[in-house]
Write a protein that holds these residues in place. Structure first.
Motif, PDB file in Angstrom:
ATOM      1  N   ARG A  80      -9.094  26.138 -63.346  1.00 31.85           N
ATOM      2  CA  ARG A  80      -9.908  24.945 -63.607  1.00 31.85           C
ATOM      3  C   ARG A  80     -10.078  24.103 -62.344  1.00 31.85           C
ATOM      4  NH1 ARG A  80     -10.214  24.467 -69.255  1.00 31.85           N
ATOM      5  NH2 ARG A  80      -8.430  25.367 -70.338  1.00 31.85           N
ATOM      6  N   GLU A  81      -8.972  23.982 -61.612  1.00 37.43           N
ATOM      7  CA  GLU A  81      -9.033  23.205 -60.365  1.00 37.43           C
ATOM      8  C   GLU A  81      -9.935  23.896 -59.338  1.00 37.43           C
ATOM      9  OE1 GLU A  81      -4.627  21.037 -60.475  1.00 37.43           O
ATOM     10  OE2 GLU A  81      -4.803  23.075 -59.697  1.00 37.43           O
ATOM     11  N   VAL A  82      -9.802  25.222 -59.290  1.00 40.62           N
ATOM     12  CA  VAL A  82     -10.653  25.978 -58.371  1.00 40.62           C
ATOM     13  C   VAL A  82     -12.125  25.748 -58.733  1.00 40.62           C
ATOM     14  CG1 VAL A  82     -11.302  28.297 -57.579  1.00 40.62           C
ATOM     15  CG2 VAL A  82      -8.888  27.736 -57.924  1.00 40.62           C
ATOM     16  N   ALA A  83     -12.408  25.754 -60.040  1.00 37.66           N
ATOM     17  CA  ALA A  83     -13.788  25.558 -60.492  1.00 37.66           C
ATOM     18  C   ALA A  83     -14.321  24.203 -60.014  1.00 37.66           C
ATOM     19  CB  ALA A  83     -13.849  25.651 -62.010  1.00 37.66           C
ATOM     20  N   LYS A  84     -13.464  23.199 -60.124  1.00 37.09           N
ATOM     21  CA  LYS A  84     -13.889  21.862 -59.661  1.00 37.09           C
ATOM     22  C   LYS A  84     -14.108  21.849 -58.152  1.00 37.09           C
ATOM     23  CE  LYS A  84     -11.968  18.946 -63.233  1.00 37.09           C
ATOM     24  NZ  LYS A  84     -10.614  18.701 -63.695  1.00 37.09           N
ATOM     25  N   LEU A  85     -13.146  22.426 -57.441  1.00 39.18           N
ATOM     26  CA  LEU A  85     -13.232  22.437 -55.977  1.00 39.18           C
ATOM     27  C   LEU A  85     -14.523  23.108 -55.502  1.00 39.18           C
ATOM     28  CD1 LEU A  85      -9.629  23.483 -54.881  1.00 39.18           C
ATOM     29  CD2 LEU A  85     -10.812  21.404 -54.182  1.00 39.18           C
ATOM     30  N   LEU A  86     -14.880  24.177 -56.182  1.00 39.46           N
ATOM     31  CA  LEU A  86     -16.037  24.956 -55.737  1.00 39.46           C
ATOM     32  C   LEU A  86     -17.309  24.582 -56.498  1.00 39.46           C
ATOM     33  CD1 LEU A  86     -14.396  28.506 -55.425  1.00 39.46           C
ATOM     34  CD2 LEU A  86     -14.683  26.758 -53.660  1.00 39.46           C
ATOM     35  N   ASP A  87     -17.140  23.629 -57.409  1.00 40.58           N
ATOM     36  CA  ASP A  87     -18.280  23.180 -58.206  1.00 40.58           C
ATOM     37  C   ASP A  87     -18.964  24.385 -58.894  1.00 40.58           C
ATOM     38  OD1 ASP A  87     -19.984  21.376 -59.331  1.00 40.58           O
ATOM     39  OD2 ASP A  87     -21.382  21.325 -57.638  1.00 40.58           O
ATOM     40  N   THR A  88     -18.118  25.142 -59.555  1.00 42.54           N
ATOM     41  CA  THR A  88     -18.574  26.383 -60.204  1.00 42.54           C
ATOM     42  C   THR A  88     -18.026  26.365 -61.632  1.00 42.54           C
ATOM     43  OG1 THR A  88     -18.355  27.485 -58.077  1.00 42.54           O
ATOM     44  CG2 THR A  88     -18.468  28.927 -59.995  1.00 42.54           C
ATOM     45  N   PRO A  89     -18.741  26.930 -62.605  1.00 43.86           N
ATOM     46  CA  PRO A  89     -18.208  26.933 -63.974  1.00 43.86           C
ATOM     47  C   PRO A  89     -16.834  27.624 -64.069  1.00 43.86           C
ATOM     48  CG  PRO A  89     -20.512  27.609 -63.956  1.00 43.86           C
ATOM     49  CD  PRO A  89     -20.087  27.520 -62.522  1.00 43.86           C
ATOM     50  N   GLU A  90     -15.996  27.079 -64.949  1.00 43.89           N
ATOM     51  CA  GLU A  90     -14.641  27.637 -65.116  1.00 43.89           C
ATOM     52  C   GLU A  90     -14.686  29.117 -65.486  1.00 43.89           C
ATOM     53  OE1 GLU A  90     -12.707  25.224 -68.037  1.00 43.89           O
ATOM     54  OE2 GLU A  90     -12.486  23.513 -66.663  1.00 43.89           O
ATOM     55  N   GLY A  91     -15.632  29.458 -66.381  1.00 49.48           N
ATOM     56  CA  GLY A  91     -15.724  30.850 -66.822  1.00 49.48           C
ATOM     57  C   GLY A  91     -15.998  31.795 -65.654  1.00 49.48           C
ATOM     58  N   THR A  92     -16.795  31.330 -64.729  1.00 50.45           N
ATOM     59  CA  THR A  92     -17.106  32.152 -63.557  1.00 50.45           C
ATOM     60  C   THR A  92     -15.857  32.379 -62.713  1.00 50.45           C
ATOM     61  OG1 THR A  92     -19.293  31.139 -63.536  1.00 50.45           O
ATOM     62  CG2 THR A  92     -18.624  32.322 -61.543  1.00 50.45           C
ATOM     63  N   ILE A  93     -15.076  31.320 -62.545  1.00 45.81           N
ATOM     64  CA  ILE A  93     -13.889  31.437 -61.701  1.00 45.81           C
ATOM     65  C   ILE A  93     -12.868  32.377 -62.320  1.00 45.81           C
ATOM     66  CG2 ILE A  93     -11.926  30.175 -60.706  1.00 45.81           C
ATOM     67  CD1 ILE A  93     -14.642  29.705 -59.312  1.00 45.81           C
ATOM     68  N   LYS A  94     -12.622  32.231 -63.630  1.00 46.87           N
ATOM     69  CA  LYS A  94     -11.608  33.130 -64.210  1.00 46.87           C
ATOM     70  C   LYS A  94     -12.081  34.580 -64.160  1.00 46.87           C
ATOM     71  CE  LYS A  94     -12.619  31.789 -68.991  1.00 46.87           C
ATOM     72  NZ  LYS A  94     -12.131  31.032 -70.136  1.00 46.87           N
ATOM     73  N   SER A  95     -13.387  34.785 -64.315  1.00 46.89           N
ATOM     74  CA  SER A  95     -13.894  36.160 -64.201  1.00 46.89           C
ATOM     75  C   SER A  95     -13.756  36.682 -62.774  1.00 46.89           C
ATOM     76  CB  SER A  95     -15.375  36.220 -64.581  1.00 46.89           C
ATOM     77  OG  SER A  95     -15.530  35.799 -65.908  1.00 46.89           O
ATOM     78  N   ARG A  96     -14.003  35.807 -61.811  1.00 47.93           N
ATOM     79  CA  ARG A  96     -13.896  36.253 -60.404  1.00 47.93           C
ATOM     80  C   ARG A  96     -12.459  36.620 -60.040  1.00 47.93           C
ATOM     81  NH1 ARG A  96     -17.638  31.778 -57.282  1.00 47.93           N
ATOM     82  NH2 ARG A  96     -19.656  32.602 -57.947  1.00 47.93           N
ATOM     83  N   ILE A  97     -11.518  35.817 -60.536  1.00 46.84           N
ATOM     84  CA  ILE A  97     -10.116  36.123 -60.224  1.00 46.84           C
ATOM     85  C   ILE A  97      -9.749  37.488 -60.812  1.00 46.84           C
ATOM     86  CG2 ILE A  97      -7.717  35.458 -60.657  1.00 46.84           C
ATOM     87  CD1 ILE A  97      -8.629  32.514 -60.542  1.00 46.84           C
ATOM     88  N   ARG A  98     -10.123  37.670 -62.056  1.00 40.90           N
ATOM     89  CA  ARG A  98      -9.771  38.933 -62.734  1.00 40.90           C
ATOM     90  C   ARG A  98     -10.460  40.121 -62.057  1.00 40.90           C
ATOM     91  NH1 ARG A  98     -11.576  40.699 -68.712  1.00 40.90           N
ATOM     92  NH2 ARG A  98      -9.989  42.264 -69.161  1.00 40.90           N
ATOM     93  N   ALA A  99     -11.756  39.961 -61.804  1.00 38.07           N
ATOM     94  CA  ALA A  99     -12.498  41.069 -61.191  1.00 38.07           C
ATOM     95  C   ALA A  99     -11.978  41.350 -59.781  1.00 38.07           C
ATOM     96  CB  ALA A  99     -13.989  40.715 -61.154  1.00 38.07           C
TER      97      ALA A  99
END
Lengths: 246, 194
Positions: free
Chosen positions: B154-173
């Motif tokens: 969630r924090e990463v999403a805020k930092l990068l101004d990107t949706p949370e769903g995108t960030i969790k998918s990116r980490i997993r992928a």
């Protein structure tokens, strides 16, 4: 925040979860799910393996740190480690399974050699009949191939020593266990492969006792049971120990 | 019985540790202590704390070796996961806010501390670097911010101004890509030992 998560929600979070990047409430939910779901557990393990590579630098740990760790180990009297993980629901069964798993690994890794020495055993049996169990136990202790095992309690205050001969005959040669009272008995268990097998009901104040295991023994444990004994341990071991190969 | 522990698998080391063989624990430390230390130090730029984490992780291995399940991964990944969790707890604790700010300020200066490596190690590290470089930028960045800087997705999403769903998918992928790239190569994992 996340009071409930679907399986798909959880799957999406497994990468972040594996590297500790989820919120605490999500972590709690995923912990519970992963404990029950082998597929998700497997995925988390894979993510952690990948993350392991991120940490790779090839640098060594500080040289003096090991000596500090080792010094710290000496200050702590070794507790017996299996009971440190006492399960809540069905203590005895899972605990013994853990002992069995480790014992099986010990056998697998170290390749315990079982050598038949039937002649010697026969002689020992004769001694046992004629001159008493204590002399048989003493003779067993010096028999070539005999393995000694110290069974200890978690806090190290209860100690039972046993000798096991290559064919599975064994003796408890020292038993420092308090009297249990009339309605309880000590019971000896052996771990053979993945199974925990009763090796005898010892009474409420055991002394030198003979037993026989019908297979390669990897560990011994003694639990307290209702007088008369049990078919499987119903309580956590009071003392336990693994057999050495020397 | 004298054992050449250097020839023994990690799984067998843990069994020996279960039998109070301190020399087996020393070998586990020799194999993995450096990685545990490097991870803790990289996440929390504090040498003293990194040493505490190493000590804690190896003492835990000594007292409860049965918590390591070889069926669930390598010893190194287990030790690192323990160390990472402990380190992140510290980073996220209130008292560590200041530390985090200091660490961020120090980041540039500390960038190249891990220079002493043997030839083989160098090859692996280079390969890891290549794999990281091959990751899509978004995946690499999300993983690094989460793993090394201790941010939640969630924090990463805020930092990068990107949706949370995108960030969790990116980490997993990203983790899946890394694993596929690295584990399929000849490089292998010397510490796996099993």
């Amino acid at each position: 925040m996340a009071s409930q998560l679907s399986h798909a929600d959880i799957q999406e979070l497994l990468g972040a979860y594996a590297i500790d990047a989820v919120d605490a409430d999500e972590a709690t939910l995923i912990d519970a799910h992963v404990a029950e779901c082998p597929r998700c557990r497997g995925e988390v393990a894979e993510h952690r393996e990948a993350a392991t590579l991120l940490s790779f630098t090839g640098a060594a740990a500080p040289e003096d740190l090991w000596s500090r760790i080792a010094a710290g180990l000496e200050e702590t009297p070794p507790p017996l480690r299996i009971p440190a993980q006492l399960p809540v629901r069905r203590p005895a069964k899972r605990l013994f399974a853990a002992v069995a798993a480790i014992a099986a690994a010990v056998i697998g890794v170290l390749g315990v050699q079982v050598v038949r020495q039937s002649e010697r055993i026969d002689r020992l049996a004769a001694i046992s009949d004629q001159r008493g169990l204590d002399q048989a136990a003493a003779a067993a202790a010096v028999t070539p191939g005999a393995r000694t095992v110290r069974l200890q309690s978690n806090d190290g205050t209860r100690v039972v020593d046993a000798v096991v001969l290559p064919d599975g005959h064994g003796y408890l040669v020292r038993a420092d266990l308090p009297s249990l009272g009339r309605d309880r008995t000590y019971q000896l268990w052996g771990v053979i492969g993945a199974q925990t097998i009763s090796l005898g009901v010892l009474g409420d104040h055991p002394t030198i006792t003979a037993f026989r295991a019908a297979g390669p023994l990897a560990a011994l444990a003694i639990s307290s049971e209702h007088a008369g004994g049990a078919v499987a341990p119903t309580t956590s071991p009071i003392v336990q120990g693994f057999l050495t190969t020397t | 019985m004298t054992t050449d522990w250097s020839q023994v698998s990690d799984a067998a080391l843990v069994v020996a540790i279960g039998r109070w063989r301190e020399d087996a624990l020393a070998e586990a430390y020799r194999r993995h202590g450096g990685a545990v230390y490097a991870l803790a130090r990289r996440v929390v730029r504090d040498t003293g704390f990194a040493e505490e984490v190493v000590q804690e992780v190896f003492v835990r291995l000594w007292t409860t070796p049965d918590r390591f399940d070889p069926d669930r991964g390598s010893l190194r990944s287990w030790l690192l996961a323990q160390a990472h969790g402990r380190t992140i707890d510290r980073l996220r604790s209130e008292s560590a806010r200041r530390l985090r700010e200091e660490r961020d300020a120090q980041r540039t200066a500390d960038a190249g501390y891990d220079v002493e490596r043997e030839a083989w190690d160098l090859a692996v590290a280079d390969r890891v670097k290549d794999v990281m470089a091959d990751l899509p930028d978004g995946e690499r960045q999300a993983i690094e911010l989460a793993y090394f800087d201790g941010y939640t997705y969630r924090e990463v999403a805020k930092l990068l101004d990107t949706p949370e769903g995108t960030i969790k998918s990116r980490i997993r992928a990203g983790l899946k890509h890394m694993r596929a790239d690295l584990i399929d190569t000849e490089t292998g994992q010397p510490w796996h030992h099993s």
